[in-house]
Design an enzyme around this catalytic site. Structure first.
Site, PDB file in Angstrom:
ATOM      1  N   ASP A 245      -1.371   9.907   5.236  1.00  0.00           N
ATOM      2  CA  ASP A 245      -1.083   8.438   5.514  1.00  0.00           C
ATOM      3  C   ASP A 245      -1.344   8.336   7.372  1.00  0.00           C
ATOM      4  OD1 ASP A 245      -0.562   5.737   5.047  1.00  0.00           O
ATOM      5  OD2 ASP A 245      -0.638   6.306   3.294  1.00  0.00           O
ATOM      6  N   HIS A 275       2.295   1.181   6.582  1.00  0.00           N
ATOM      7  CA  HIS A 275       1.723   1.830   5.597  1.00  0.00           C
ATOM      8  C   HIS A 275       1.925   2.576   5.029  1.00  0.00           C
ATOM      9  CE1 HIS A 275      -1.360   3.157   2.627  1.00  0.00           C
ATOM     10  NE2 HIS A 275      -1.827   2.384   1.600  1.00  0.00           N
ATOM     11  N   ASN A 365      -8.883  -0.040  -4.547  1.00  0.00           N
ATOM     12  CA  ASN A 365      -8.248  -1.930  -4.429  1.00  0.00           C
ATOM     13  C   ASN A 365      -9.665  -2.957  -4.217  1.00  0.00           C
ATOM     14  OD1 ASN A 365      -6.005  -1.382  -4.613  1.00  0.00           O
ATOM     15  ND2 ASN A 365      -5.489  -1.977  -2.470  1.00  0.00           N
ATOM     16  N   SER A 428      -2.610   1.835  -3.292  1.00  0.00           N
ATOM     17  CA  SER A 428      -1.589   2.653  -3.090  1.00  0.00           C
ATOM     18  C   SER A 428      -0.265   2.897  -3.432  1.00  0.00           C
ATOM     19  CB  SER A 428      -1.878   2.296  -1.281  1.00  0.00           C
ATOM     20  OG  SER A 428      -2.681   2.677  -0.786  1.00  0.00           O
TER      21      SER A 428
END
Length: 490
Positions: A245, A275, A365, A428
């Site tokens: 990430d 994130h 998404n 996520s």
């Protein structure tokens, strides 16, 4: 009529005429002769007439024969040839532009040249890659001098080299300095440099999260996942979970002590990002928040960096991070990002799966009309979609047969950098929660294979929507308690 035929006809006619006169005379009856012929009397007038008739018939036959011979010779003579006529011109053909193309000289058909195996152009319309970089797959025994020659011929600079232990390949990241497009550079190198085993774009992936302002809110995900009861059986002890990430704030109170090792695959120097910190917290939070697997060890990989309005990670950095996690012994890998299909990443994921690593990724998404996104759509990966507090599907989630399960992913409370918290929405965070549940299963039964984990998660999920697995929810909402209970060793 042919001469011979005409002659035969006229001669036959003369013969018949002569015979007929003679016979007619011989068969005529005179009174007193009865039925038979009458004998002639010498000196009678009838005898003289008969003789004269015979002479006339004979002479007439000769004249007819002579005449027949003359006529036959004249009629059989070849007629003079007709005057020579010029040949008729051929009928006009179609205009030149309408004529069919001439076949190749060899008699075969022409075909479009195909790139050799390992040379991977981006799919038509695909733009999610670094426009000035390519990844070269070159055997490890190729000398630096050869590589420098390739760089000089194609006006490129070799930026970085990595040996991917998972696949046994040596990959090089090259910068294109000539302004040549990625597609043209791939074609050029594949044609000119046989020493290169493969080449592809350096694809770009985005984190699957909808950014929101940090706020405080109660958690609802633990209740939806039945975590409190599941934690009586397992909490993720001694299970290593890799989080590929953005930068994670390892000093956050809810994450402190959970990060056992960190790897910077990206060379960009930036501060922790919301994130990466949120995904790490969703898995391992253990102070004011309840993470899904609060006792796991996190292997954090910084493969994503902030670019303009998004956070992006490349093929090269993701591969480096995945390989590092494999070497560190990660049992679960969380990949809360989505992007295009990638042959080198697919190869590495397959090797990681065979090594026993449970691979979990966001479904994406991009909405219901989006094509499948990767790595979630890879058959070796567990793709996770997102639901809200009412078990309704997150409207922005991808749909597809590759979706395995669902988990809470709308307005989820999670840690944020600098000791703060955030509400995050997207596939996520749902993927991060499922990575945590996978860690619980492996603690419960370390002998589980990646296929076992997928099967248990899907078999114990709560069905949502139509009965059975569907394109929206997969097998349904993950139930940590039921899954951990089923994972008990026999």
């Amino acid at each position: 009529m042919p001469r011979a035929t005409l002659t035969r006809v006229l001669l036959a006619a003369a013969l018949v005429a002569a015979t007929g006169v003679h016979n007619g005379y011989a068969q005529s009856n005179r009174p007193g002769c009865g039925d038979g012929p009458c004998p002639m009397r010498p000196g009678s007038p009838s005898g003289d007439n008969h003789n004269n008739s015979v002479i006339f018939v004979v002479v007439g036959g000769i004249l007819i024969a002579v005449l027949a011979w003359i006529i036959a010779n004249q009629s059989d003579a070849a007629p003079p040839p007709p005057p020579q006529q010029p040949p008729s011109p051929p009928p006009p053909g179609p205009p030149l532009a309408q004529l069919p193309p001439a076949p190749p000289s060899g008699g075969g058909t022409t075909t479009t040249a195909q790139l050799r195996p390992g040379c991977n152009l981006p799919p038509v319309g695909e733009t999610r890659f670094v426009p000035t970089e390519v990844i070269l797959d070159v055997p490890a025994n190729v000398s630096s001098q050869v590589l420098e020659g390739i760089a000089a011929r194609h006006t490129m600079t070799r930026e970085e080299t990595v040996r991917v232990g998972l696949t046994g390949r040596t990959l090089h990241r090259w910068r294109i300095d000539s302004g040549t497009s990625v597609q043209d550079m791939i074609r050029s190198i594949c044609t000119a440099d046989r020493v290169v085993a493969g080449i592809q774009p350096n694809y770009v992936y985005e984190l699957a999260q909808s950014e929101q302002e940090p706020v405080n809110s109660d958690q609802y995900a633990p209740q939806k996942l039945n975590l409190t009861e599941a934690h009586r059986l397992a909490r993720g002890d001694r299970v290593l979970v890799a989080v590929i990430d953005s930068e994670v704030d390892a000093s956050h109170p809810d994450i402190a002590g959970a990060v056992t090792a960190n790897f910077d695959a990206s060379a960009d120097d930036e501060r922790p990002h919301s994130h990466g910190t949120g995904m790490a917290g969703a898995i391992a939070a253990h102070r004011t928040m309840l993470g899904v697997a609060p006792r796991v060890g996190l292997l954090t990989v910084r493969a994503f960096s902030s670019k303009a309005n998004s956070v992006e990670g490349t093929t090269f950095n993701i591969l480096k991070g995945l390989d590092w996690a494999a070497a560190k012994g990660a049992r679960v890998v969380n990949m809360s990002f989505a992007g295009p299909p990638d042959p080198r990443l697919r190869d590495a994921l397959q090797k990681a799966y065979k090594k026993g690593m449970v691979l979990v990724a966001a479904a994406g998404n991009a909405g219901p009309s989006s094509p499948p996104l990767f790595p979630g759509a890879d058959p070796n990966v567990i793709a996770v979609t997102a639901t809200d507090s009412e078990d309704a599907l997150f409207p922005g989630a991808n749909r597809g047969s590759y979706v395995a399960v669902a988990a809470p992913g709308v307005d989820i409370l999670a840690p944020a950098p600098a000791g703060t918290y955030q509400l995050t929405t997207g596939t996520s965070v749902a993927a991060a929660e499922v990575s945590g549940v996978a860690a619980l299963l492996i603690e419960r039964n370390p002998a589980l294979t990646p296929a076992d984990v997928r099967r248990i998660l899907m078999d114990t999920a709560k069905h949502l929507g139509p009965a059975g697995r569907n394109r929206d929810f997969g097998a349904g909402l993950v139930d940590a308690l039921q899954a951990v209970t089923k994972a008990k060793p026999k």
